[in-house]
Design a protein around this motif. Structure first.
Motif, PDB file in Angstrom:
ATOM      1  N   ALA A 181       0.811  -1.222   0.000  1.00  0.00           N
ATOM      2  CA  ALA A 181       0.000   0.000   0.000  1.00  0.00           C
ATOM      3  C   ALA A 181       0.845   1.274   0.000  1.00  0.00           C
ATOM      4  CB  ALA A 181      -0.941  -0.014   1.196  1.00  0.00           C
ATOM      5  N   ALA A 182       1.821   1.311   0.865  1.00  0.00           N
ATOM      6  CA  ALA A 182       2.590   2.550   1.004  1.00  0.00           C
ATOM      7  C   ALA A 182       3.365   2.851  -0.289  1.00  0.00           C
ATOM      8  CB  ALA A 182       3.548   2.440   2.186  1.00  0.00           C
ATOM      9  N   HIS A 183       3.964   1.805  -0.846  1.00  0.00           N
ATOM     10  CA  HIS A 183       4.725   2.008  -2.077  1.00  0.00           C
ATOM     11  C   HIS A 183       3.819   2.436  -3.225  1.00  0.00           C
ATOM     12  CE1 HIS A 183       7.338   0.969  -5.557  1.00  0.00           C
ATOM     13  NE2 HIS A 183       8.287   1.388  -4.720  1.00  0.00           N
ATOM     14  N   LEU A 184       2.698   1.754  -3.330  1.00  0.00           N
ATOM     15  CA  LEU A 184       1.717   2.081  -4.372  1.00  0.00           C
ATOM     16  C   LEU A 184       1.283   3.547  -4.243  1.00  0.00           C
ATOM     17  CD1 LEU A 184      -0.232   1.297  -6.649  1.00  0.00           C
ATOM     18  CD2 LEU A 184      -1.646   0.124  -4.986  1.00  0.00           C
ATOM     19  N   GLN A 185       0.986   3.947  -3.038  1.00  0.00           N
ATOM     20  CA  GLN A 185       0.561   5.339  -2.828  1.00  0.00           C
ATOM     21  C   GLN A 185       1.647   6.338  -3.240  1.00  0.00           C
ATOM     22  OE1 GLN A 185      -0.918   6.230   1.102  1.00  0.00           O
ATOM     23  NE2 GLN A 185      -2.074   4.320   1.181  1.00  0.00           N
ATOM     24  N   SER A 186       2.877   6.012  -2.854  1.00  0.00           N
ATOM     25  CA  SER A 186       3.945   6.968  -3.168  1.00  0.00           C
ATOM     26  C   SER A 186       4.153   7.081  -4.672  1.00  0.00           C
ATOM     27  CB  SER A 186       5.250   6.580  -2.461  1.00  0.00           C
ATOM     28  OG  SER A 186       5.814   5.439  -3.066  1.00  0.00           O
ATOM     29  N   VAL A 187       4.030   5.960  -5.361  1.00  0.00           N
ATOM     30  CA  VAL A 187       4.181   6.004  -6.822  1.00  0.00           C
ATOM     31  C   VAL A 187       3.020   6.777  -7.455  1.00  0.00           C
ATOM     32  CG1 VAL A 187       4.128   4.596  -8.912  1.00  0.00           C
ATOM     33  CG2 VAL A 187       5.628   3.943  -7.014  1.00  0.00           C
ATOM     34  N   LEU A 188       1.814   6.559  -6.943  1.00  0.00           N
ATOM     35  CA  LEU A 188       0.653   7.285  -7.486  1.00  0.00           C
ATOM     36  C   LEU A 188       0.818   8.793  -7.296  1.00  0.00           C
ATOM     37  CD1 LEU A 188      -2.291   5.009  -6.244  1.00  0.00           C
ATOM     38  CD2 LEU A 188      -1.509   5.265  -8.606  1.00  0.00           C
ATOM     39  N   ARG A 189       1.327   9.170  -6.145  1.00  0.00           N
ATOM     40  CA  ARG A 189       1.545  10.601  -5.895  1.00  0.00           C
ATOM     41  C   ARG A 189       2.553  11.172  -6.888  1.00  0.00           C
ATOM     42  NH1 ARG A 189       2.523   9.107  -0.636  1.00  0.00           N
ATOM     43  NH2 ARG A 189       0.527   8.802   0.403  1.00  0.00           N
ATOM     44  N   ARG A 190       3.640  10.428  -7.066  1.00  0.00           N
ATOM     45  CA  ARG A 190       4.650  10.885  -8.022  1.00  0.00           C
ATOM     46  C   ARG A 190       4.062  10.991  -9.433  1.00  0.00           C
ATOM     47  NH1 ARG A 190      10.127  10.239  -7.549  1.00  0.00           N
ATOM     48  NH2 ARG A 190      10.061  11.369  -9.530  1.00  0.00           N
ATOM     49  N   ALA A 191       3.254   9.999  -9.803  1.00  0.00           N
ATOM     50  CA  ALA A 191       2.641  10.005 -11.141  1.00  0.00           C
ATOM     51  C   ALA A 191       1.758  11.229 -11.319  1.00  0.00           C
ATOM     52  CB  ALA A 191       1.840   8.727 -11.351  1.00  0.00           C
ATOM     53  N   ALA A 192       0.977  11.531 -10.288  1.00  0.00           N
ATOM     54  CA  ALA A 192       0.063  12.674 -10.373  1.00  0.00           C
ATOM     55  C   ALA A 192       0.835  13.981 -10.470  1.00  0.00           C
ATOM     56  CB  ALA A 192      -0.862  12.687  -9.157  1.00  0.00           C
ATOM     57  N   GLU A 193       1.960  14.036  -9.770  1.00  0.00           N
ATOM     58  CA  GLU A 193       2.758  15.264  -9.786  1.00  0.00           C
ATOM     59  C   GLU A 193       3.420  15.508 -11.134  1.00  0.00           C
ATOM     60  OE1 GLU A 193       5.693  14.729  -6.737  1.00  0.00           O
ATOM     61  OE2 GLU A 193       4.162  14.782  -5.149  1.00  0.00           O
ATOM     62  N   HIS A 194       3.732  14.436 -11.839  1.00  0.00           N
ATOM     63  CA  HIS A 194       4.501  14.560 -13.077  1.00  0.00           C
ATOM     64  C   HIS A 194       3.684  15.255 -14.163  1.00  0.00           C
ATOM     65  CE1 HIS A 194       7.363  13.549 -16.205  1.00  0.00           C
ATOM     66  NE2 HIS A 194       6.371  13.069 -16.928  1.00  0.00           N
ATOM     67  N   ARG A 195       4.283  16.243 -14.800  1.00  0.00           N
ATOM     68  CA  ARG A 195       3.622  16.880 -15.963  1.00  0.00           C
ATOM     69  C   ARG A 195       4.100  16.185 -17.212  1.00  0.00           C
ATOM     70  NH1 ARG A 195       2.712  21.254 -18.447  1.00  0.00           N
ATOM     71  NH2 ARG A 195       0.488  21.504 -18.216  1.00  0.00           N
ATOM     72  N   GLY A 196       3.212  15.457 -17.831  1.00  0.00           N
ATOM     73  CA  GLY A 196       3.570  14.601 -18.965  1.00  0.00           C
ATOM     74  C   GLY A 196       2.914  13.262 -18.718  1.00  0.00           C
ATOM     75  N   THR A 197       3.044  12.357 -19.675  1.00  0.00           N
ATOM     76  CA  THR A 197       2.386  11.067 -19.481  1.00  0.00           C
ATOM     77  C   THR A 197       3.111  10.269 -18.408  1.00  0.00           C
ATOM     78  OG1 THR A 197       1.900  11.079 -21.848  1.00  0.00           O
ATOM     79  CG2 THR A 197       1.442   9.048 -20.650  1.00  0.00           C
ATOM     80  N   SER A 198       2.361   9.847 -17.405  1.00  0.00           N
ATOM     81  CA  SER A 198       2.926   8.994 -16.362  1.00  0.00           C
ATOM     82  C   SER A 198       2.475   7.569 -16.626  1.00  0.00           C
ATOM     83  CB  SER A 198       2.419   9.424 -14.985  1.00  0.00           C
ATOM     84  OG  SER A 198       2.653  10.787 -14.787  1.00  0.00           O
ATOM     85  N   PHE A 199       3.445   6.695 -16.771  1.00  0.00           N
ATOM     86  CA  PHE A 199       3.112   5.297 -17.011  1.00  0.00           C
ATOM     87  C   PHE A 199       3.465   4.497 -15.768  1.00  0.00           C
ATOM     88  CE2 PHE A 199       4.228   0.987 -18.346  1.00  0.00           C
ATOM     89  CZ  PHE A 199       3.105   0.630 -19.074  1.00  0.00           C
ATOM     90  N   VAL A 200       2.452   3.928 -15.145  1.00  0.00           N
ATOM     91  CA  VAL A 200       2.667   3.163 -13.915  1.00  0.00           C
ATOM     92  C   VAL A 200       2.236   1.716 -14.145  1.00  0.00           C
ATOM     93  CG1 VAL A 200       2.102   2.925 -11.472  1.00  0.00           C
ATOM     94  CG2 VAL A 200       2.228   5.211 -12.513  1.00  0.00           C
ATOM     95  N   GLU A 201       3.204   0.808 -14.099  1.00  0.00           N
ATOM     96  CA  GLU A 201       2.872  -0.608 -14.187  1.00  0.00           C
ATOM     97  C   GLU A 201       2.647  -1.117 -12.773  1.00  0.00           C
ATOM     98  OE1 GLU A 201       6.084  -3.225 -15.227  1.00  0.00           O
ATOM     99  OE2 GLU A 201       4.745  -4.883 -15.714  1.00  0.00           O
ATOM    100  N   ILE A 202       1.461  -1.676 -12.543  1.00  0.00           N
ATOM    101  CA  ILE A 202       1.168  -2.218 -11.216  1.00  0.00           C
ATOM    102  C   ILE A 202       1.075  -3.735 -11.338  1.00  0.00           C
ATOM    103  CG2 ILE A 202      -0.399  -2.169  -9.242  1.00  0.00           C
ATOM    104  CD1 ILE A 202      -1.434   0.554 -10.292  1.00  0.00           C
ATOM    105  N   LEU A 203       2.021  -4.435 -10.737  1.00  0.00           N
ATOM    106  CA  LEU A 203       1.969  -5.891 -10.756  1.00  0.00           C
ATOM    107  C   LEU A 203       0.792  -6.308  -9.885  1.00  0.00           C
ATOM    108  CD1 LEU A 203       5.797  -6.650 -10.330  1.00  0.00           C
ATOM    109  CD2 LEU A 203       4.509  -6.179 -12.424  1.00  0.00           C
ATOM    110  N   GLN A 204      -0.116  -7.086 -10.467  1.00  0.00           N
ATOM    111  CA  GLN A 204      -1.394  -7.328  -9.803  1.00  0.00           C
ATOM    112  C   GLN A 204      -1.749  -8.797  -9.891  1.00  0.00           C
ATOM    113  OE1 GLN A 204      -4.593  -6.938 -12.292  1.00  0.00           O
ATOM    114  NE2 GLN A 204      -5.649  -8.165 -10.770  1.00  0.00           N
TER     115      GLN A 204
END
Lengths: 340, 626
Positions: A181-204
């Motif tokens: 959870a914590a890692h996922l959240q931190s990556v999501l925050r970074r993705a949202a902050e990024h200006r440009g396409t953010s590509f997040v692969e979530i192993l599920q």
């Protein structure tokens, strides 16, 4: 992205009134919960947030978010999001897709949104299987995997989602897992902050058709050996108690070395702006090497929608009566009878 | 009612005879690298400025540069210009300009007896003659006796005109179409000032070419004026019977682009084009891409599917989403058009039809995508379909498509075709302020909202765009509950929603003019057409009525829904004939809907109907039933 001052929202306000209908134990539940939790922190008003999806288990996601949403057709979410984002650059646009939707039927649109660099956040749930059609192999399924459509084992070479994204000039590429959870959240925050396409692969994990595909990465017993948590500016260290690291050997090949206190300076140091290193990390072969998690690449480039609107705004035009009357008569003209 | 022309430059001092003609059909033909489209287009502009009514037929190969001098590489441009009304580019040319043997071979049979044939004798080398498939020099052939041949050393004369400039031979040869243009401009006493201005503008980045083309154009004119080759020239008086107004020369694709832009502006919405290049629709993209000053967004997508999907995404965001294509691209867009039907967003889909199936005849015209437009999607998937009748009607078709897409929250397909797309005619320039208003309001009412609420009149759902607080909602391709807009798999609900979507399209008939017959209001034959056959049918019907066969013309602009009042019209005629540039598509719908014994006239050759191809079978039908 708008930074509307509508904070004080909580997770609950991003939960829609629809019943969630994924299989019991599906990794998507965990991802949904973390996204709903992170959204208030990002600080964009619900009405300015749009989730767009294609077809597949993951693509039901928009129905569960109390924002604007568009559940579209197979593979096309990135194309729909492109049109939406160009028309309405101020919206926070999120695409939820999977390894089938995003990498197979929608592979073309995915690589093109990445190269254009629209400010859109793409969450690709990679479970290495087709779930909604009940268990066929996907473009990320491992060689040899026995599925309903590969009873003798998969013979297609898989590709790596993050490698592909980097090859398509993605300005932000990250990888995380559903259960952390914590890692996922931190990556999501970074993705949202990024200006440009953010590509997040979530192993599920798909507990029904491909259960345990990422067990080695996520099991407590092996997690230290199989995860490489990336931090910008920090050396590539992993293992129980951080007892090993990754460096280049004399042939420029990666190798794992046990840390002895003296050799840590030889380790590679993560740099999110280093293209070659980002690609190198996505090529680390599992299970000989750990799976890198975190932000692989983050660089700033102009966004596509900014360029679109810069070209238009630079002309200071107006689509008014005067402009159209001039346009209609812009060719050679002649009069018949009384001039109007 | 008489045109006033600003730039007539006919030499009054000429000693040559000037003959009056009411209508002339001229065809320029040459290799695809010879600039025949340019020559034809500019001659058309001159004729339009001379006040003639005009109709054109550009006809070019799919290959950008087929092997030089071959039959496959022949490009043609036909123009009908007249002192009366014209509706077609003309059945057969009175004048043929053939720049090489291949152009002669492809086009000679069409030239009328005693017609004028102008050839560049320099192009009739042994090699070129052989490449065109002739055994011997066709200029020596007795078959040419039926026409008046003007053998002109066009290339040499061009070269002489340019000898001071010291241009490379390749450039010199490429100027020779301006000699032909100058000569024909003299032959038909066209105004030349605009052409000289146009040369200066078109080649302004290469001043040497401005000088060269101007010299050659004048040399062509002077050749006609001063040499003994031509004993007379011709005039075609300004057309009468044309509505007063300010006119400009307009082609279909440009008119369509203008209509889309004007519609979006009238609705006070941004126009978003998501598209992928495809012949013969690409010029709409080119036109729209050049109007960023009007706020137009053009997005050249990675493929046809992304084109339509991005348009739909833009519509979701509150823009007017448009996608443009031709048959093969429309096939790729089908699923997304179906999504547009399901999510009920405004979407304009332009299909500039070409010969099919598959790649077919990319640069030729056809009307074979009607059934695709109406039925070419999975499920019960009704969309509105409008087909412009003439090149300039593309303007209002595009405009009305935007208005209808918004009012009924639906995809609207515009069925143009290659003939309309590239064909030119005079356009009576409208005033933006006088165009019908288009109301496009986003939903902001605070009470009783759900995304599939229905407007009682139109059955349209509300258009609520992201960014509107309090109305967050989800739409998608899965069936929705009539009462809540949530996902529903309920059996009765699906039937209800399917019927509502169909009824919504049917209600568009309230907004479109009822069926109206041109020609005879009752009598022997009713000719029913749609789309670009309007001109040919109009002339054929006029001819048949003149012969005493009472013939009516009913032309469908809207194919879905049909206009009101068709049934009663059908009863007033003995025969119903349906000409189409396909193997019979509208006729199936007519027979199905009205249970009449309609007869087809079909042509599927990549070419529009000639007037006689309609007159002859209709005359035969009437005679056989006497």
């Amino acid at each position: 992205m708008t930074t509307a001052e509508s904070p004080k929202l909580t997770r609950k306000e991003f939960v829609s009134d629809q019943d969630v209908r994924w299989c019991p134990g599906c990794g998507d539940y965990a991802i949904l919960a973390q996204v709903q939790k992170v959204m208030p922190e990002i600080g964009v008003a619900r009405e300015n947030t749009v989730f767009v999806s294609g077809i597949g288990c993951s693509s039901r996601f928009p129905y569960y978010m109390n924002t604007y949403g568009f559940h579209s057709i197979h593979g096309r979410a990135t194309a729909i999001a492109t049109g939406l984002k160009i028309a309405r650059p101020e919206l926070s646009v999120w695409v939820v897709t999977g390894d089938g939707d995003g990498l197979s039927i929608g592979g073309n649109h995915l690589i093109h949104i990445l190269r254009r660099n629209l400010n859109v956040n793409i969450l690709l749930f990679n479970n290495q299987i087709y779930g909604l059609t009940k268990g066929q192999f996907s473009p990320t399924s491992r060689l040899g995997l026995v599925t309903k459509s590969s009873p003798k084992g998969v013979i297609d070479n898989p590709f790596d989602a993050a490698s592909l994204a980097l090859g398509a000039e993605a300005t932000f590429v990250a990888r995380t897992v559903d259960v952390q959870a914590a890692h996922l959240q931190s990556v999501l925050r970074r993705a949202a902050e990024h200006r440009g396409t953010s590509f997040v692969e979530i192993l599920q994990n798909c507990p029904v058709f491909n259960d345990g595909a990422f067990d080695d990465v996520t099991d407590r017993a092996t997690i230290d050996e199989h995860q490489l948590l990336l931090e910008h500016g920090k050396p590539l260290i992993f293992g129980p108690g951080g007892d090993r690291g990754i460096r280049l050997d004399k042939n420029m090949e990666p190798e794992v070395v046990a840390l002895n206190g003296a050799n840590s300076e030889q380790l590679l140091v993560h740099d999110e702006t280093n293209d070659a290193l980002a690609y190198f990390l996505t090529r680390l072969e599992r299970p000989r090497f750990p799976v890198p998690l975190g932000v692989l690449r983050a660089v700033q480039h102009p966004t596509y929608e900014d360029r679109v609107h810069e070209q238009i705004d630079a002309l200071h035009g107006a689509a008014d009566e005067k402009a159209f009357d001039a346009l209609f008569a812009s060719g050679d003209t002649w009069q018949v009878g009384q001039a109007k | 009612m008489v045109a006033t022309i600003g730039a007539a430059t006919t030499s009054a001092a000429s000693a040559k005879r000037v003959e009056e003609r009411s209508t002339v059909v001229i065809r320029f033909a040459g290799d695809s690298g010879d600039g025949m489209q340019l020559t034809g287009t500019q001659f058309t502009n001159e004729s339009a400025l001379a006040g003639n009514d005009i109709a054109t037929l550009p006809d070019f190969p799919a290959e950008i540069r087929a092997p030089i001098g071959t039959l496959a590489g022949v490009s043609g441009y036909q123009l009908n210009f007249s002192s009366g009304r014209v509706f077609t580019p003309g059945d057969d040319p009175d004048v043929l300009v053939a720049m090489n043997p291949a152009a002669l071979r492809v086009n000679l049979a069409d030239l009328v007896d005693n017609g004028i044939l102008i050839v560049d004798t320099d192009a009739f080398t042994k090699a070129n003659v052989r490449k065109a498939g002739y055994d011997s020099d066709p200029l020596e052939d007795p078959s040419l006796e039926r026409v008046s041949v003007f053998k002109i050393a066009l290339t040499k004369l061009t070269s002489q005109a340019l000898k001071e400039l010291g241009l490379p031979n390749k450039t010199v040869v490429r100027c020779r179409n301006f000699f032909a243009l100058g000569l024909c401009s003299w032959l038909f006493t066209r105004p030349t000032e605009e052409t000289l201005n146009w040369i200066a503008e078109k080649f302004k980045k290469a001043p040497q070419l401005v000088e060269a083309n101007t010299l050659v154009f004048k040399a062509g004119w002077n050749y006609g004026e001063t040499t003994e080759a031509f004993h007379s020239s011709y005039t075609v008086a300004p057309a009468t019977g044309i509505e007063p107004g300010t006119y400009t020369n307009m082609i279909g694709n440009k008119a369509l682009a203008y209509g889309l832009m004007a519609g979006a502006a009238k609705a006070d919405k941004r126009l978003f084009l998501g598209t992928y290049p495809i012949t013969p629709a690409t010029d709409i993209l080119h036109e729209l891409a050049s109007h960023k000053e009007l706020g137009v967004i053009t997005f050249q997508a990675e493929d046809e599917i992304a084109g339509v999907c991005s348009a739909l995404g833009a519509s979701f965001g509150g823009a007017i989403g448009v996608t443009t294509s031709s048959g093969p691209g429309i096939a790729l867009k089908s699923e997304a058009i179906g999504l547009g039907v399901m999510v009920e967003l405004p979407l304009v889909v332009v299909n500039v039809q070409r010969g099919g199936p598959s790649t077919g005849l990319p640069t030729k015209t056809e009307q074979a995508d009607l059934l695709q437009a109406l039925f070419g999607r999975n499920g019960e998937s009704p969309v509105a379909v409008v087909a412009p009748c003439t090149p300039t009607d593309c303007f209002m078709a595009g405009y009305e498509a935007v208005a209808t897409a918004i009012r009924y929250m639906t995809p609207v397909i515009v069925l143009s075709d290659g003939y309309l797309a590239n064909g030119a005619e005079p356009w009576s320039i409208p005033k933006f302020a006088e165009l019908p208003s288009i109301e496009a309001k986003f939903w902001t009412q605070s009470q009783g909202f759900h995304p599939y609420l229905r407007n009682e009149d139109t059955l349209a759902r509300p258009w609520v765009v992201p960014g509107t607080p309090g109305f967050e909602h989800r739409i998608g391709g899965i069936e929705k509950d009539y009462a809540s807009g949530n996902i529903s798999y309920d059996a009765d609900n699906h039937e209800r929603m399917s019927r509502v979507r169909a009824s919504k399209i049917e209600r568009i008939a309230e907004d479109i003019p009822p069926a109206r017959v041109e020609g005879s209001d009752t009598g022997e034959v009713l000719v029913i057409g749609w789309g670009s056959t309007y001109g040919a049918i109009t002339e054929a019907v006029a001819q048949l009525n003149a012969e005493g066969i009472a013939t009516g013309h009913l032309h469908f602009r809207w194919l879905n829904p049909f206009p009101r009042g068709v049934g009663s019209i059908l009863k007033r005629f003995k025969h119903v004939v349906v000409p189409e540039m396909n193997l019979g598509q509208l006729i199936r719908l007519i027979r199905d809907r009205f249970l009449v014994d309609a007869r087809p006239i079909t042509k599927i050759q990549g070419q529009p109907f000639k007037v006689r191809e309609l007159v002859e079978p209709i005359r035969a039908l009437v005679e056989a039933s006497k």
